[in-house]
Motif scaffolding. Structure first.
Motif, PDB file in Angstrom:
ATOM      1  N   LEU A 170      15.176  -3.620   1.350  1.00  0.00           N
ATOM      2  CA  LEU A 170      15.013  -2.177   1.187  1.00  0.00           C
ATOM      3  C   LEU A 170      13.722  -1.852   0.443  1.00  0.00           C
ATOM      4  CD1 LEU A 170      18.653  -1.000   0.333  1.00  0.00           C
ATOM      5  CD2 LEU A 170      17.340  -0.491   2.403  1.00  0.00           C
ATOM      6  N   LEU A 171      13.428  -2.594  -0.603  1.00  0.00           N
ATOM      7  CA  LEU A 171      12.171  -2.394  -1.319  1.00  0.00           C
ATOM      8  C   LEU A 171      10.981  -2.725  -0.430  1.00  0.00           C
ATOM      9  CD1 LEU A 171      13.042  -3.892  -4.837  1.00  0.00           C
ATOM     10  CD2 LEU A 171      12.779  -1.477  -4.228  1.00  0.00           C
ATOM     11  N   PHE A 172      11.148  -3.729   0.404  1.00  0.00           N
ATOM     12  CA  PHE A 172      10.103  -4.117   1.344  1.00  0.00           C
ATOM     13  C   PHE A 172       9.805  -2.973   2.311  1.00  0.00           C
ATOM     14  CE2 PHE A 172       8.592  -6.224   5.210  1.00  0.00           C
ATOM     15  CZ  PHE A 172       7.620  -7.068   4.703  1.00  0.00           C
ATOM     16  N   ALA A 173      10.856  -2.314   2.794  1.00  0.00           N
ATOM     17  CA  ALA A 173      10.674  -1.170   3.689  1.00  0.00           C
ATOM     18  C   ALA A 173       9.925  -0.046   2.983  1.00  0.00           C
ATOM     19  CB  ALA A 173      12.038  -0.672   4.186  1.00  0.00           C
ATOM     20  N   GLY A 174      10.242   0.177   1.714  1.00  0.00           N
ATOM     21  CA  GLY A 174       9.529   1.194   0.952  1.00  0.00           C
ATOM     22  C   GLY A 174       8.051   0.871   0.813  1.00  0.00           C
ATOM     23  N   LEU A 175       7.735  -0.403   0.585  1.00  0.00           N
ATOM     24  CA  LEU A 175       6.333  -0.813   0.496  1.00  0.00           C
ATOM     25  C   LEU A 175       5.629  -0.590   1.825  1.00  0.00           C
ATOM     26  CD1 LEU A 175       4.042  -2.210  -1.091  1.00  0.00           C
ATOM     27  CD2 LEU A 175       4.878  -4.378  -0.168  1.00  0.00           C
ATOM     28  N   MET A 176       6.302  -0.875   2.930  1.00  0.00           N
ATOM     29  CA  MET A 176       5.712  -0.666   4.249  1.00  0.00           C
ATOM     30  C   MET A 176       5.316   0.792   4.452  1.00  0.00           C
ATOM     31  SD  MET A 176       8.080  -3.073   6.707  1.00  0.00           S
ATOM     32  CE  MET A 176       7.019  -2.894   8.151  1.00  0.00           C
ATOM     33  N   VAL A 177       6.185   1.715   4.024  1.00  0.00           N
ATOM     34  CA  VAL A 177       5.888   3.138   4.171  1.00  0.00           C
ATOM     35  C   VAL A 177       4.651   3.509   3.351  1.00  0.00           C
ATOM     36  CG1 VAL A 177       6.720   5.468   3.688  1.00  0.00           C
ATOM     37  CG2 VAL A 177       8.269   3.778   4.682  1.00  0.00           C
ATOM     38  N   LEU A 178       4.571   3.015   2.119  1.00  0.00           N
ATOM     39  CA  LEU A 178       3.411   3.308   1.275  1.00  0.00           C
ATOM     40  C   LEU A 178       2.128   2.765   1.892  1.00  0.00           C
ATOM     41  CD1 LEU A 178       4.859   2.622  -2.301  1.00  0.00           C
ATOM     42  CD2 LEU A 178       4.446   4.831  -1.209  1.00  0.00           C
ATOM     43  N   ILE A 179       2.200   1.565   2.450  1.00  0.00           N
ATOM     44  CA  ILE A 179       1.025   0.970   3.074  1.00  0.00           C
ATOM     45  C   ILE A 179       0.614   1.762   4.308  1.00  0.00           C
ATOM     46  CG2 ILE A 179       0.194  -1.063   4.338  1.00  0.00           C
ATOM     47  CD1 ILE A 179       1.778  -2.770   2.395  1.00  0.00           C
ATOM     48  N   GLY A 180       1.600   2.205   5.097  1.00  0.00           N
ATOM     49  CA  GLY A 180       1.295   3.018   6.272  1.00  0.00           C
ATOM     50  C   GLY A 180       0.577   4.301   5.892  1.00  0.00           C
ATOM     51  N   ILE A 181       1.029   4.949   4.828  1.00  0.00           N
ATOM     52  CA  ILE A 181       0.381   6.176   4.356  1.00  0.00           C
ATOM     53  C   ILE A 181      -1.044   5.888   3.897  1.00  0.00           C
ATOM     54  CG2 ILE A 181       0.436   7.956   2.563  1.00  0.00           C
ATOM     55  CD1 ILE A 181       3.497   7.760   2.637  1.00  0.00           C
ATOM     56  N   ALA A 182      -1.222   4.755   3.169  1.00  0.00           N
ATOM     57  CA  ALA A 182      -2.557   4.387   2.693  1.00  0.00           C
ATOM     58  C   ALA A 182      -3.503   4.100   3.856  1.00  0.00           C
ATOM     59  CB  ALA A 182      -2.458   3.166   1.782  1.00  0.00           C
ATOM     60  N   MET A 183      -2.978   3.489   4.911  1.00  0.00           N
ATOM     61  CA  MET A 183      -3.795   3.208   6.097  1.00  0.00           C
ATOM     62  C   MET A 183      -4.295   4.492   6.740  1.00  0.00           C
ATOM     63  SD  MET A 183      -1.603   0.178   7.877  1.00  0.00           S
ATOM     64  CE  MET A 183      -2.528   0.355   9.395  1.00  0.00           C
ATOM     65  N   ILE A 184      -3.418   5.482   6.846  1.00  0.00           N
ATOM     66  CA  ILE A 184      -3.789   6.753   7.466  1.00  0.00           C
ATOM     67  C   ILE A 184      -4.847   7.475   6.624  1.00  0.00           C
ATOM     68  CG2 ILE A 184      -2.943   9.049   8.084  1.00  0.00           C
ATOM     69  CD1 ILE A 184      -0.283   7.747   8.813  1.00  0.00           C
ATOM     70  N   ARG A 185      -4.655   7.470   5.319  1.00  0.00           N
ATOM     71  CA  ARG A 185      -5.593   8.177   4.445  1.00  0.00           C
ATOM     72  C   ARG A 185      -6.964   7.508   4.410  1.00  0.00           C
ATOM     73  NH1 ARG A 185      -3.089   9.568  -1.297  1.00  0.00           N
ATOM     74  NH2 ARG A 185      -5.127  10.595  -1.361  1.00  0.00           N
ATOM     75  N   GLY A 186      -7.001   6.174   4.535  1.00  0.00           N
ATOM     76  CA  GLY A 186      -8.267   5.466   4.415  1.00  0.00           C
ATOM     77  C   GLY A 186      -8.834   4.965   5.724  1.00  0.00           C
ATOM     78  N   ARG A 187      -8.412   5.557   6.840  1.00  0.00           N
ATOM     79  CA  ARG A 187      -8.817   5.019   8.150  1.00  0.00           C
ATOM     80  C   ARG A 187     -10.311   5.191   8.433  1.00  0.00           C
ATOM     81  NH1 ARG A 187      -6.290   9.816   8.734  1.00  0.00           N
ATOM     82  NH2 ARG A 187      -7.180  11.409  10.123  1.00  0.00           N
ATOM     83  N   HIS A 188     -10.972   6.157   7.769  1.00  0.00           N
ATOM     84  CA  HIS A 188     -12.394   6.391   8.030  1.00  0.00           C
ATOM     85  C   HIS A 188     -13.300   5.794   6.943  1.00  0.00           C
ATOM     86  CE1 HIS A 188     -11.436   8.922  11.391  1.00  0.00           C
ATOM     87  NE2 HIS A 188     -10.745   9.762  10.649  1.00  0.00           N
ATOM     88  N   ASP A 189     -12.717   5.112   5.969  1.00  0.00           N
ATOM     89  CA  ASP A 189     -13.507   4.560   4.867  1.00  0.00           C
ATOM     90  C   ASP A 189     -14.194   3.279   5.316  1.00  0.00           C
ATOM     91  OD1 ASP A 189     -14.617   3.869   2.498  1.00  0.00           O
ATOM     92  OD2 ASP A 189     -12.742   3.745   1.367  1.00  0.00           O
ATOM     93  N   GLU A 190     -15.519   3.287   5.402  1.00  0.00           N
ATOM     94  CA  GLU A 190     -16.267   2.131   5.895  1.00  0.00           C
ATOM     95  C   GLU A 190     -16.999   1.374   4.798  1.00  0.00           C
ATOM     96  OE1 GLU A 190     -16.260   0.921   8.947  1.00  0.00           O
ATOM     97  OE2 GLU A 190     -14.844   2.464   9.577  1.00  0.00           O
ATOM     98  N   GLY A 191     -17.077   1.930   3.582  1.00  0.00           N
ATOM     99  CA  GLY A 191     -17.728   1.223   2.483  1.00  0.00           C
ATOM    100  C   GLY A 191     -19.247   1.401   2.464  1.00  0.00           C
ATOM    101  N   ILE A 192     -19.903   0.743   1.501  1.00  0.00           N
ATOM    102  CA  ILE A 192     -21.345   0.842   1.302  1.00  0.00           C
ATOM    103  C   ILE A 192     -21.999  -0.491   1.651  1.00  0.00           C
ATOM    104  CG2 ILE A 192     -23.184   1.266  -0.377  1.00  0.00           C
ATOM    105  CD1 ILE A 192     -21.163   2.894  -1.998  1.00  0.00           C
TER     106      ILE A 192
END
Length: 265
Positions: free
Chosen positions: A114-136
């Protein structure tokens, strides 16, 4: 150490699902430096048929570590690995992974899922928010950010060991946040840490008899092939395709997390 076989006797009927699961994990791991490993545990439990969540975690940690090394070889040839950053990040993360693995083994398997599933959701949200971040371009580890690199390594290693994942989707954004390196360099460098974390976690689980070595072998066989293909695709995909891929994979993570919650409850 071999008592893992008593929990999950590997049958020939599971050969196809094990190879297919390993190929999918390796493909995503090579393509975007992580994410495939977070699917390894659910695939082993719900697709391959491993009944003990702790055995699935220990086995996947070892398999993902080997698959990461296959992807790292290709990235190293393309000179996309920041070895100095990896040298600071990986050792700190290995310490965190060792501590996290001890905590994970002490927790009830169903609660851990169950905790693993919660981590997956957080990671999915982080992926969506940072999808355009290409770095310097040209960013690297230096005297000013080395402490951040070590701190991020310790924290992501702890989560990696606790949940038995390679942690690529934690490591890539962590490296970019600490150094502002381009995403392709973060992907290549992350594979050093993914391999190091996986070895640390799997050794801890192996000493408790929670690694199915036969199953891991077939999972690795499929994963190496998938990882080599994914690494080649990573060089060909443009920025837009990379962002799209992250969105699609985030959606897949949400679906798998929902399925884990449904099956566990």
């Amino acid at each position: 150490m071999l008592t893992a076989f008593a929990h999950t006797p590997f049958a020939s009927a599971s050969l196809g699902p094990a190879l297919a699961s390993g190929s999918l994990v390796g493909l995503v791991l090579g393509l975007i430096g992580g994410g495939g490993s977070i699917l390894a545990v659910p695939l082993l439990i719900y697709f391959v048929g491993v009944r003990n969540p702790h055995v699935a975690i220990g086995t996947s940690a070892f398999a993902v570590a080997v698959n990461a090394l296959a992807g790292l070889f290709t990235h190293a040839r393309e000179h996309t690995v920041k070895w100095r950053c990896a040298g600071f990040f990986a050792p700190a993360g290995m310490l965190g992974a060792a501590l996290g693995a001890q905590l994970g083994k002490a927790m009830d398997g169903q609660r851990l899922l169950l905790l693993f599933a919660g981590l997956m959701v957080l990671i999915g949200i982080a992926m969506i928010r940072g999808r355009h971040d290409e770095g310097i371009p040209g960013a690297a580890c230096n005297r000013d950010n080395v402490w951040k690199v070590g701190l991020f390594g310790l924290c992501t290693g702890g989560l990696s060991g606790f949940f038995g994942i390679g942690g690529g989707f934690l490591i890539v954004p962590a490296l970019m946040a600490a150094t502002h390196m381009p995403v392709l360099n973060a992907v290549g460098t992350s594979l050093v840490a993914v391999a190091a974390f996986g070895v640390t976690t799997s050794v801890s689980y192996a000493f408790s008899g929670l690694v199915d070595w036969s199953l891991a072998g077939w999972f690795i066989a499929g994963g190496i092939a998938g990882c080599l293909i994914g690494t080649r695709l990573a060089r060909q995909l443009g920025k837009g395709s990379g962002a799209t891929l992250k969105l699609v994979f985030a959606g897949l993570i949400f679906v798998v997390a929902g399925y884990i919650v449904f099956k566990t409850l």
